[in-house]
Design an enzyme around this catalytic site. Structure first.
Site, short mmCIF file in Angstrom:
data_model
loop_
_atom_site.label_atom_id
_atom_site.label_comp_id
_atom_site.label_asym_id
_atom_site.label_seq_id
_atom_site.Cartn_x
_atom_site.Cartn_y
_atom_site.Cartn_z
N ARG A 124 31.77 44.34 40.47
CA ARG A 124 32.29 44.58 41.95
C ARG A 124 31.94 45.88 42.68
O ARG A 124 32.26 45.82 43.79
CB ARG A 124 34.05 44.42 42.05
CG ARG A 124 34.12 42.68 41.91
CD ARG A 124 35.70 42.68 41.67
NE ARG A 124 36.48 42.95 43.00
CZ ARG A 124 37.84 42.69 42.86
NH1 ARG A 124 38.55 42.34 41.85
NH2 ARG A 124 38.49 43.07 44.10
N HIS A 155 29.24 38.75 40.82
CA HIS A 155 30.01 38.51 41.92
C HIS A 155 29.10 38.52 43.23
O HIS A 155 29.81 37.69 44.02
CB HIS A 155 30.93 40.13 42.04
CG HIS A 155 31.79 40.48 43.28
ND1 HIS A 155 32.83 39.36 43.68
CD2 HIS A 155 31.45 41.22 44.03
CE1 HIS A 155 33.21 39.92 44.61
NE2 HIS A 155 32.49 40.76 45.05
N LYS A 179 40.67 35.91 54.63
CA LYS A 179 41.60 36.73 53.78
C LYS A 179 41.26 38.21 54.11
O LYS A 179 40.12 38.72 54.41
CB LYS A 179 41.48 36.69 52.56
CG LYS A 179 42.16 37.76 51.61
CD LYS A 179 41.88 37.74 50.19
CE LYS A 179 40.63 38.43 49.75
NZ LYS A 179 40.32 38.61 48.19
N ARG A 212 41.84 42.43 53.38
CA ARG A 212 42.45 43.49 52.44
C ARG A 212 42.50 44.81 53.28
O ARG A 212 41.57 44.94 54.03
CB ARG A 212 41.56 43.78 51.41
CG ARG A 212 41.92 43.17 49.99
CD ARG A 212 40.92 43.83 48.92
NE ARG A 212 40.74 42.77 48.09
CZ ARG A 212 41.53 42.37 46.86
NH1 ARG A 212 42.79 43.07 46.83
NH2 ARG A 212 41.49 41.45 46.12
N ASP A 250 37.39 30.64 42.87
CA ASP A 250 36.84 31.92 43.05
C ASP A 250 35.71 32.51 42.06
O ASP A 250 35.83 31.72 41.04
CB ASP A 250 38.14 32.89 43.13
CG ASP A 250 37.77 34.17 44.27
OD1 ASP A 250 36.48 34.48 44.46
OD2 ASP A 250 38.66 34.66 44.45
N GLY A 263 46.39 38.59 43.04
CA GLY A 263 46.94 38.87 44.60
C GLY A 263 46.23 37.87 45.51
O GLY A 263 46.94 37.14 46.02
N THR A 264 44.87 37.62 45.23
CA THR A 264 43.94 36.62 46.09
C THR A 264 44.55 35.20 46.04
O THR A 264 44.86 34.39 47.14
CB THR A 264 42.62 36.70 45.90
OG1 THR A 264 42.07 38.26 46.15
CG2 THR A 264 41.89 35.91 46.85
#
Ligand code: R5P
Length: 324
Positions: free
Chosen positions: A100, A134, A196, A198, A223, A230-231
């Site tokens: 990531r 990712h 979404k 953050r 995903d 959390g997502t």
């Protein structure tokens, strides 16, 4: 380049012996003998315990806890194999460390995924095999050949055993939309997107709105990974708030850090589908968790690389043209 004339040998570090053994079983080869000793000063000693001179070696290691021990063990294994005169070393890295950290999204930080690619090459890797990065452009961090495999066919095969009438595939954030196309094409289902956001470095994701029709539908969140959970937790809540009939979640990499397992259970998802690119310990298992194995896929990729055959042919039809 194929290496059918050289013996194929498969070794594994300590990170995921279960997956490595399943790959060996699928290939019908014994796991190569090797050992890692950890000294009291935390230095590692890796020893290859059989002859690999002139061999086409595949080394399996994944990024999981304790992460930095496994990363160092990976580099040391590659170095040991190189100095033992392996003809070619292919690193099979189902989950890439620091994947990531792939961009400079704030000042004065490291693009650590690229650093990992450099270090693998410096250690002596000739090729690398990865699963669902990712971001696909991370392949470009490597100057050595990097084959990216997809778990989507495996997850779709499992989803087809479920009742998909009135189902919709949902991206939990805009970044996942491209990946979702691998699923919509295979399953012939519509798509919805959760917007979404953050707002800080905490594990809390803030969902804002849903784009697409989810009311009274079976929602399948997709995903690349579940880390803190959390997502998925936030996404499940907003889908229910928008009238979803039921919610399930699927991802390739079950990172399951911190409170993820508890959060996923609290989210009351009908099913959480993951693959075994990362081992999930007994303490993180829960009744609605389904784990699908990528071992046969890794084995087919290893066979193809060893024989000099196309790896993309494993996904031919939907995602890649038939090679000539
Ligand atoms: C982010 O861009 C990834 O695709 C996942 O959504 C993220 O890694 C999930 O993290 P967490 O489970 O901590 O919300």
């Amino acid at each position: 380049m194929g290496m059918s004339d050289s013996p194929m040998k498969v070794f594994a570090g300590s990170s995921h012996r279960g997956l490595a053994q399943a790959v060996c079983d699928s290939l019908g080869v014994p796991m190569g003998r090797s050992s890692t000793v950890r000294f009291s000063n935390e230095n590692l000693l890796v020893q290859i315990e059989e002859n690999v001179r002139g061999a086409d070696v595949f080394f399996i290691q994944t990024a999981c806890s304790p992460l930095h021990d496994h990363v160092m063990e990976l580099f040391i294994y590659i170095d040991a194999l190189k100095h033992a005169s392996a003809a070619r070393i292919t690193v099979v890295l189902p989950y890439m460390p620091y994947v990531r950290s792939d961009k400079k999204d704030r000042p004065r930080i490291s693009i650590t995924a690229r650093l990992m690619a450099d270090l693998l090459e410096t250690a002596g890797a000739d090729r690398v095999v990865l699963v669902d990065l990712h971001a696909p452009q991370i392949q470009g961090f490597f100057r050595i050949p990097a084959d990216q495999l997809m778990a989507a066919p495996i997850i779709c095969e499992h989803l087809r055993t479920r009742d998909l009438s009135n189902a919709v595939l949902v991206a939990p954030d805009a970044g996942e939309v491209k990946d979702l196309i691998k699923y919509t094409g295979r399953l012939g289902l519509p798509m919805a997107i959760i917007d979404k956001r953050r707002i800080d470095d905490s594990d809390t994701a803030h969902a804002v709105k849903v784009i697409g029709d989810v009311e009274d539908r079976v929602c399948i969140l997709i995903d690349d990974e579940i880390a803190s959970g959390g997502t998925m937790m936030t996404a499940a809540k907003i889908l229910r708030d928008h009238g979803a009939r039921s919610v399930m979640a699927a991802c390739t990499h079950a990172v399951f850090s911190g409170e993820a397992s508890r959060r996923l259970q609290a989210a009351a998802l009908d099913e959480v589908i993951v693959t075994d690119t990362i081992p999930v310990g007994a303490d993180k298992q829960f009744p609605t968790l389904t784990t699908l194995s990528v071992a046969p896929l890794l084995a087919r990729a290893i066979e193809s690389i060893h024989a000099g055959r196309s790896v993309s042919r494993l996904f031919a039809g939907v995602d890649a043209p038939e090679p000539e």
